[in-house]
Design a protein around this motif. Sequence first.
Motif, short mmCIF file in Angstrom:
data_model
loop_
_atom_site.label_atom_id
_atom_site.label_comp_id
_atom_site.label_asym_id
_atom_site.label_seq_id
_atom_site.Cartn_x
_atom_site.Cartn_y
_atom_site.Cartn_z
N THR A 14 0.84 -1.20 0.00
CA THR A 14 0.00 0.00 0.00
C THR A 14 0.87 1.25 0.00
O THR A 14 0.60 2.22 -0.72
CB THR A 14 -0.94 0.01 1.22
N GLU A 15 1.92 1.25 0.81
CA GLU A 15 2.82 2.40 0.85
C GLU A 15 3.51 2.60 -0.49
O GLU A 15 3.70 3.73 -0.95
CB GLU A 15 3.86 2.23 1.97
N LEU A 16 3.86 1.51 -1.15
CA LEU A 16 4.47 1.60 -2.47
C LEU A 16 3.50 2.19 -3.49
O LEU A 16 3.89 3.01 -4.33
CB LEU A 16 4.93 0.22 -2.95
N LYS A 17 2.25 1.79 -3.43
CA LYS A 17 1.25 2.31 -4.35
C LYS A 17 1.05 3.81 -4.15
O LYS A 17 0.95 4.57 -5.11
CB LYS A 17 -0.08 1.57 -4.19
N ILE A 18 1.01 4.23 -2.89
CA ILE A 18 0.84 5.66 -2.60
C ILE A 18 2.05 6.44 -3.08
O ILE A 18 1.92 7.50 -3.70
CB ILE A 18 0.61 5.88 -1.08
N LEU A 19 3.23 5.91 -2.84
CA LEU A 19 4.46 6.56 -3.29
C LEU A 19 4.49 6.66 -4.83
O LEU A 19 4.84 7.70 -5.39
CB LEU A 19 5.69 5.79 -2.79
N GLY A 20 4.08 5.61 -5.48
CA GLY A 20 4.00 5.62 -6.94
C GLY A 20 3.02 6.65 -7.44
O GLY A 20 3.28 7.37 -8.42
N PHE A 21 1.86 6.76 -6.81
CA PHE A 21 0.85 7.75 -7.20
C PHE A 21 1.40 9.16 -7.04
O PHE A 21 1.22 10.01 -7.92
CB PHE A 21 -0.42 7.56 -6.36
N LEU A 22 2.06 9.44 -5.93
CA LEU A 22 2.62 10.77 -5.70
C LEU A 22 3.69 11.11 -6.74
O LEU A 22 3.73 12.23 -7.26
CB LEU A 22 3.19 10.88 -4.28
N LEU A 23 4.56 10.15 -7.03
CA LEU A 23 5.60 10.38 -8.05
C LEU A 23 4.98 10.62 -9.42
O LEU A 23 5.41 11.50 -10.16
CB LEU A 23 6.58 9.21 -8.09
N LEU A 24 3.98 9.81 -9.78
CA LEU A 24 3.31 9.97 -11.06
C LEU A 24 2.63 11.34 -11.15
O LEU A 24 2.71 12.01 -12.19
CB LEU A 24 2.27 8.85 -11.24
N THR A 25 1.99 11.78 -10.08
CA THR A 25 1.33 13.10 -10.06
C THR A 25 2.36 14.21 -10.21
O THR A 25 2.13 15.18 -10.95
CB THR A 25 0.55 13.28 -8.74
N LEU A 26 3.49 14.08 -9.53
CA LEU A 26 4.55 15.09 -9.64
C LEU A 26 5.09 15.15 -11.07
O LEU A 26 5.23 16.24 -11.64
CB LEU A 26 5.68 14.76 -8.67
N ILE A 27 5.36 14.02 -11.66
CA ILE A 27 5.89 13.98 -13.03
C ILE A 27 4.87 14.55 -14.01
O ILE A 27 5.21 15.31 -14.91
CB ILE A 27 6.29 12.54 -13.40
N LEU A 28 3.60 14.20 -13.83
CA LEU A 28 2.54 14.70 -14.70
C LEU A 28 2.42 16.22 -14.58
O LEU A 28 2.30 16.93 -15.59
CB LEU A 28 1.22 14.02 -14.36
N GLY A 29 2.49 16.74 -13.37
CA GLY A 29 2.39 18.19 -13.16
C GLY A 29 3.54 18.94 -13.79
O GLY A 29 3.34 19.98 -14.44
N VAL A 30 4.76 18.43 -13.64
CA VAL A 30 5.93 19.08 -14.23
C VAL A 30 5.85 19.04 -15.75
O VAL A 30 6.15 20.03 -16.43
CB VAL A 30 7.24 18.41 -13.71
N SER A 31 5.43 17.92 -16.31
CA SER A 31 5.34 17.82 -17.77
C SER A 31 4.26 18.74 -18.32
O SER A 31 4.44 19.34 -19.39
CB SER A 31 5.14 16.39 -18.24
N ILE A 32 3.14 18.90 -17.67
CA ILE A 32 2.10 19.83 -18.13
C ILE A 32 2.63 21.25 -18.11
O ILE A 32 2.40 22.03 -19.05
CB ILE A 32 0.82 19.69 -17.27
N LYS A 33 3.37 21.58 -17.06
CA LYS A 33 3.92 22.92 -16.97
C LYS A 33 4.91 23.17 -18.11
O LYS A 33 4.93 24.24 -18.71
CB LYS A 33 4.61 23.11 -15.63
N LEU A 34 5.73 22.17 -18.41
CA LEU A 34 6.72 22.34 -19.48
C LEU A 34 6.05 22.39 -20.86
O LEU A 34 6.44 23.17 -21.72
CB LEU A 34 7.75 21.21 -19.44
N ILE A 35 5.04 21.57 -21.08
CA ILE A 35 4.38 21.51 -22.38
C ILE A 35 3.60 22.78 -22.66
O ILE A 35 3.71 23.38 -23.73
CB ILE A 35 3.46 20.27 -22.47
#
Length: 163
Positions: A14-35
């Motif tokens: 469960t902790e791994l899934k939450i960590l993965g979700f947070l990392l995915l959200t961070l990467i998605l946010g940075v890429s939207i900002k760059l695009i």
Amino acid sequence: MFDNLSKKLNLTKTELKILGFLLLTLILGVSIKLIFGINEKSEVTVYNYEKMDSVFFNIEQNVDNNSEIINKNVDYKQEVFDFNNRSFNKIYTKRLPAEKSINLNKATKQELMNLPGIGEKTAESIIALRDKLNGFKKPEDLLKVKGIGSKKLDNIKKYIYID
């Protein structure tokens, strides 16, 4: 894959899934900002409150001139009566009796209700028990009434007597 990773990082699935979700959200946010190239330097609106301050200070000075409005005596009780549909004529207020002034074997319901902690139902129960026992022999007989315990009896003992 999750099992090996969770053992290496000492995390639960469960902790791994939450960590993965947070990392995915961070990467998605940075890429939207760059695009889309969201610019951090946006135009800042500066508000001028000088006009509102002058109005406020004028009101503050006028309050002293209109002090009779602030110090107006208002009959709040009458205002409550004006807006309430309920009849206040039937309200019963308790008046504590004098010490040793209530004969427990002859007291009316209203007299019993003046005792601290005794309401309408308890007063009726006292009268019913009094009739059943053909009168009380001692104040401790009141402990047989539902709703009267030793504390309540101690509170009302100084107001009652038995003849």
